[in-house]
Design a protein around this motif. Structure first.
Motif, PDB file in Angstrom:
ATOM      1  N   LEU A 329      72.335 -33.995 -34.619  1.00 17.24           N
ATOM      2  CA  LEU A 329      71.189 -33.285 -35.165  1.00 17.24           C
ATOM      3  C   LEU A 329      70.758 -33.864 -36.503  1.00 17.24           C
ATOM      4  N   ARG A 330      71.687 -33.958 -37.436  1.00 16.93           N
ATOM      5  CA  ARG A 330      71.348 -34.462 -38.770  1.00 16.93           C
ATOM      6  C   ARG A 330      70.917 -35.933 -38.709  1.00 16.93           C
ATOM      7  N   THR A 331      71.593 -36.732 -37.892  1.00 14.72           N
ATOM      8  CA  THR A 331      71.236 -38.152 -37.794  1.00 14.72           C
ATOM      9  C   THR A 331      69.849 -38.329 -37.193  1.00 14.72           C
ATOM     10  N   MET A 332      69.551 -37.615 -36.106  1.00 12.86           N
ATOM     11  CA  MET A 332      68.240 -37.740 -35.476  1.00 12.86           C
ATOM     12  C   MET A 332      67.131 -37.211 -36.380  1.00 12.86           C
ATOM     13  N   ALA A 333      67.429 -36.174 -37.134  1.00 14.57           N
ATOM     14  CA  ALA A 333      66.453 -35.661 -38.088  1.00 14.57           C
ATOM     15  C   ALA A 333      66.123 -36.711 -39.139  1.00 14.57           C
ATOM     16  N   LYS A 334      67.128 -37.421 -39.591  1.00 16.78           N
ATOM     17  CA  LYS A 334      66.892 -38.488 -40.567  1.00 16.78           C
ATOM     18  C   LYS A 334      66.080 -39.623 -39.962  1.00 16.78           C
ATOM     19  N   VAL A 335      66.355 -39.941 -38.683  1.00 19.07           N
ATOM     20  CA  VAL A 335      65.565 -40.976 -38.010  1.00 19.07           C
ATOM     21  C   VAL A 335      64.097 -40.573 -37.959  1.00 19.07           C
ATOM     22  N   GLY A 336      63.828 -39.331 -37.566  1.00 25.11           N
ATOM     23  CA  GLY A 336      62.453 -38.861 -37.496  1.00 25.11           C
ATOM     24  C   GLY A 336      61.778 -38.827 -38.847  1.00 25.11           C
ATOM     25  N   LEU A 337      62.497 -38.392 -39.885  1.00 24.40           N
ATOM     26  CA  LEU A 337      61.926 -38.319 -41.237  1.00 24.40           C
ATOM     27  C   LEU A 337      61.650 -39.709 -41.784  1.00 24.40           C
ATOM     28  N   VAL A 338      62.612 -40.610 -41.672  1.00 27.41           N
ATOM     29  CA  VAL A 338      62.421 -41.969 -42.200  1.00 27.41           C
ATOM     30  C   VAL A 338      61.282 -42.671 -41.468  1.00 27.41           C
ATOM     31  N   SER A 339      61.174 -42.466 -40.167  1.00 31.42           N
ATOM     32  CA  SER A 339      60.083 -43.084 -39.409  1.00 31.42           C
ATOM     33  C   SER A 339      58.734 -42.580 -39.908  1.00 31.42           C
ATOM     34  N   ALA A 340      58.629 -41.276 -40.143  1.00 32.78           N
ATOM     35  CA  ALA A 340      57.375 -40.710 -40.627  1.00 32.78           C
ATOM     36  C   ALA A 340      57.039 -41.224 -42.022  1.00 32.78           C
ATOM     37  N   LEU A 341      58.042 -41.309 -42.889  1.00 29.35           N
ATOM     38  CA  LEU A 341      57.788 -41.792 -44.247  1.00 29.35           C
ATOM     39  C   LEU A 341      57.386 -43.267 -44.236  1.00 29.35           C
ATOM     40  N   ALA A 342      58.012 -44.047 -43.373  1.00 29.04           N
ATOM     41  CA  ALA A 342      57.636 -45.463 -43.267  1.00 29.04           C
ATOM     42  C   ALA A 342      56.197 -45.595 -42.797  1.00 29.04           C
ATOM     43  N   PHE A 343      55.810 -44.762 -41.839  1.00 25.63           N
ATOM     44  CA  PHE A 343      54.434 -44.797 -41.343  1.00 25.63           C
ATOM     45  C   PHE A 343      53.456 -44.329 -42.407  1.00 25.63           C
ATOM     46  N   LEU A 344      53.882 -43.352 -43.196  1.00 23.78           N
ATOM     47  CA  LEU A 344      53.052 -42.879 -44.306  1.00 23.78           C
ATOM     48  C   LEU A 344      52.810 -43.992 -45.311  1.00 23.78           C
ATOM     49  N   VAL A 345      53.852 -44.740 -45.632  1.00 20.23           N
ATOM     50  CA  VAL A 345      53.724 -45.860 -46.569  1.00 20.23           C
ATOM     51  C   VAL A 345      52.802 -46.934 -46.002  1.00 20.23           C
ATOM     52  N   LEU A 346      52.920 -47.220 -44.702  1.00 20.39           N
ATOM     53  CA  LEU A 346      52.044 -48.206 -44.072  1.00 20.39           C
ATOM     54  C   LEU A 346      50.577 -47.826 -44.226  1.00 20.39           C
TER      55      LEU A 346
END
Length: 618
Positions: A329-346
């Motif tokens: 749960l915690r690992t997948m949540a981090k994957v989803g959050l980091v992916s969204a933040l990376a896309f936000l930066v893009l």
């Protein structure tokens, strides 16, 4: 008798034009007369002119039609139709005449093209207007005629090529265009805010600018074009045109693939869960987390085939399902959050280079959408779900969550970045509900109502932020509402609902899908508000995601896609909460609660093969 009278009037008009027009040419060097030539030529001949004269070049686009002749027709108007509906529009020729300028037909053979231009601009002699400023319309059949009739001697030449379909090549050459030389640069400064991309309305504004009319009238939607230096402008634009052509049609198929994979993985994981196969269900739920990162990665695959891009998304699912993780749960949540933040930066970086990467990949294609820049609905859903759902499950503190929410709202709605004002409404609804719930440590319906008020306020701010743009989604909506009031606002909402309904009908089993989504979202919202089981942050995350999905499904013009994306991320978050094993820090809730009302006594809606739907403006 009528025919004789018409012939006599034509002869008198021709004589008057010759008396004014020809002496004007001979005296041009001795007066302050300003002559701008608008020239339309066949593409092959225009390329010869561009190769031998120092034009600054750009690509002409008209998103409502790929028909190049429609682009030429739009040259006759000062602004686009409001919200795609027919209405009274200001003709560019009327604007030109109102600013003490004349419109004439220049030398060259008669043709269907020149007759079209004549009808659009209605050239005539008006004795009340001086001849200091002249727009000359012409359509020479070839490059030799262009030079022979002396068009390069005009103060400014605006040359529009016409081929089979847009983008068309547009060139602007200022005096002395008579000099020989290669293209001199790239056209920039248009209302598209993307170098090298030009609308018909920018050409109209450029005509006024070159006629030395410094203040653009409010009825003129475009911006005067400027030149930007480039080493090889022709090759650069040719490469850009090929890129736009390549990306012209993959988006609907890729979106359908993404949504279908998301829904299929949720049904599969839930089915395995109900049968007691928790490990298999967990693996499938993990794979679903990687769908949106896979979609973002697929945007940069150099192919116009949505099937190949879809394989990248499928690869993400298989990769996530193959992972054996101690704290899923915690690992997948981090994957989803980091992916969204990376896309936000893009997206933030894209505004620094709107004519190249990453803007070309993540922003909508200007050949098919008035969204010349900014986020369409599926990428907006990536940011929204990443921050609201995965951010809470990843353990963000309330201050950090609030800061990220503000940043995400700004990137989603800022005019030169995301430019998605409805996306701001959707995101703010979920983010505000989550913020209030985390601050008060409880959830109830009054908080949802307050979040709704906050989201409407954020929507209004995003709308007003780009109110000055005549072509962006926000600018066109703001202009329509300001001129038409509440009825116009309702028309706007009705139009978006109609587009969404058409998209739903075009998708195989679309109506059944939406019924299933609405029922399950209602159950998930109820679970987030009232269940006493499960971790409080998990309940809040599911509530925020379900609220965003419902708002998107109802309000977005392609809400079936964005709403379905937010739905499957929300459902996936609940499944991960329910499937979390020992050591995750999460106790599983009642496994039947969130989906108890879906398909009771019947088989859940099965995902059909998605046939490619018609594209939406987003």
């Amino acid at each position: 008798m009528a025919s004789i009278r018409a012939a006599a009037i034509s002869l008198l008009a021709a004589a008057a034009l010759s008396m004014i027009f020809v002496p004007a040419r001979t005296a041009l060097a001795q007066t302050d007369q300003n002559v701008v030539a608008l020239v339309v030529m066949p593409e092959e001949e225009a390329l010869k002119v561009f190769a031998s004269h120092p034009f600054a070049l750009g690509l002409g686009v008209y998103p409502e039609s790929r028909d190049a002749s429609q682009f030429v027709t739009e040259l006759g108007y000062a602004s686009p139709r409001a919200s795609g509906r027919d209405g009274v529009r200001t003709r560019l020729a009327d604007v030109i005449r109102s600013l003490d300028s004349q419109v004439f037909v220049g030398p060259g053979p008669d043709s269907n093209l020149i007759r079209t231009l004549t009808e659009l601009f209605r050239p005539s002699l008006d004795a009340r207007i001086s001849t200091r400023r002249i727009l000359e319309i012409s359509a020479p059949p070839d490059a030799e005629t262009f030079d022979r009739v002396g068009l390069p001697a005009r103060d400014s030449v605006i040359l529009v090529s016409i081929g089979e379909r847009t983008p068309v090549l547009v060139g602007v050459c200022d005096s002395p265009c008579r000099l020989r030389g290669p293209p001199s640069g790239i056209l920039t400064g248009s209302i598209t805010r993307r170098p090298g991309i030009v609308t018909p309305y920018d050409i109209g504004a450029t005509i006024l600018d070159r006629l030395d009319i410094s203040r653009q009238p409010p009825s003129v939607a475009g911006d005067p074009l400027r030149r930007e230096s480039a080493d090889d402008p022709a090759e650069r634009l040719d490469s850009l045109a090929r890129r736009l052509e390549r990306d012209d049609s993959y988006a609907p198929g890729l979106a359908a693939t993404t949504v279908t994979l998301g829904v299929v993985t949720i049904f599969l994981s839930y089915g395995l869960f109900r049968r007691g196969r928790r490990e298999a269900a967990l693996r499938v739920a993990q794979g679903a987390v990687f769908i949106l990162p896979g979609w973002a990665l697929s945007l940069f695959v150099p192919t116009g085939r949505w099937q190949l891009r879809g394989l990248v998304v499928l690869g993400g699912v298989l990769f996530g399902a193959s992972l054996r993780i101690r704290q899923p749960l915690r690992t997948m949540a981090k994957v989803g959050l980091v992916s969204a933040l990376a896309f936000l930066v893009l997206n933030a970086v894209a505004s620094l280079n709107p004519g190249g990467e990453p803007g070309l990949s993540i922003w909508a294609n200007p050949l098919v959408s008035w969204r010349f820049f900014g986020l369409a609905n599926v990428p907006a859903a990536i940011i929204a779900s990443g921050v609201v759902i995965w951010g809470v499950l990843a353990g963000l503190t309330l201050p950090v969550f609030a800061v990220l929410s503000v940043l995400a709202a700004v990137v989603t709605g800022a005019p030169t970045v995301g430019a998605n004002f409805v996306g701001v409404l959707t995101f703010a609804f979920g983010a505000a509900a989550v913020t209030i719930a985390l601050q008060r440590r409880r959830t109830n319906l009054s908080q949802v109502a307050i979040a709704g008020v906050i989201s409407v306020a954020a929507f209004a701010l995003a709308l007003l932020a780009d109110a000055g743009s005549p072509v962006s989604h926000g600018g066109r909506a703001a202009q329509k509402i300001s001129s038409g009031g509440l009825s116009a606002a309702w028309d706007l909402i009705e139009g978006r609902l109609r587009l969404n309904w058409e998209l739903i009908r075009d998708f195989t089993g679309g109506v059944l899908w939406v019924i299933g989504l609405v029922i399950s979202l209602g159950v998930l919202i109820n679970w987030g508000l009232h269940t006493e089981k499960g971790p409080f942050p998990g309940r809040v995350a599911v509530l925020g995601g379900a609220l965003m999905a419902f708002a998107s499904l109802v309000l977005e013009d392609s809400g079936f896609y964005s709403g379905a994306v937010l739905w499957f991320v929300t459902a996936d978050a609940w499944l991960l909460i329910a499937l979390a094993g020992e050591g995750s820090g999460v106790s599983p809730p009642d496994p039947d609660a969130p989906f108890a009302g879906v398909g009771a006594g019947t088989k859940p809606p099965q995902p059909g093969a998605a046939r490619r739907p018609r594209s939406s403006p987003d």
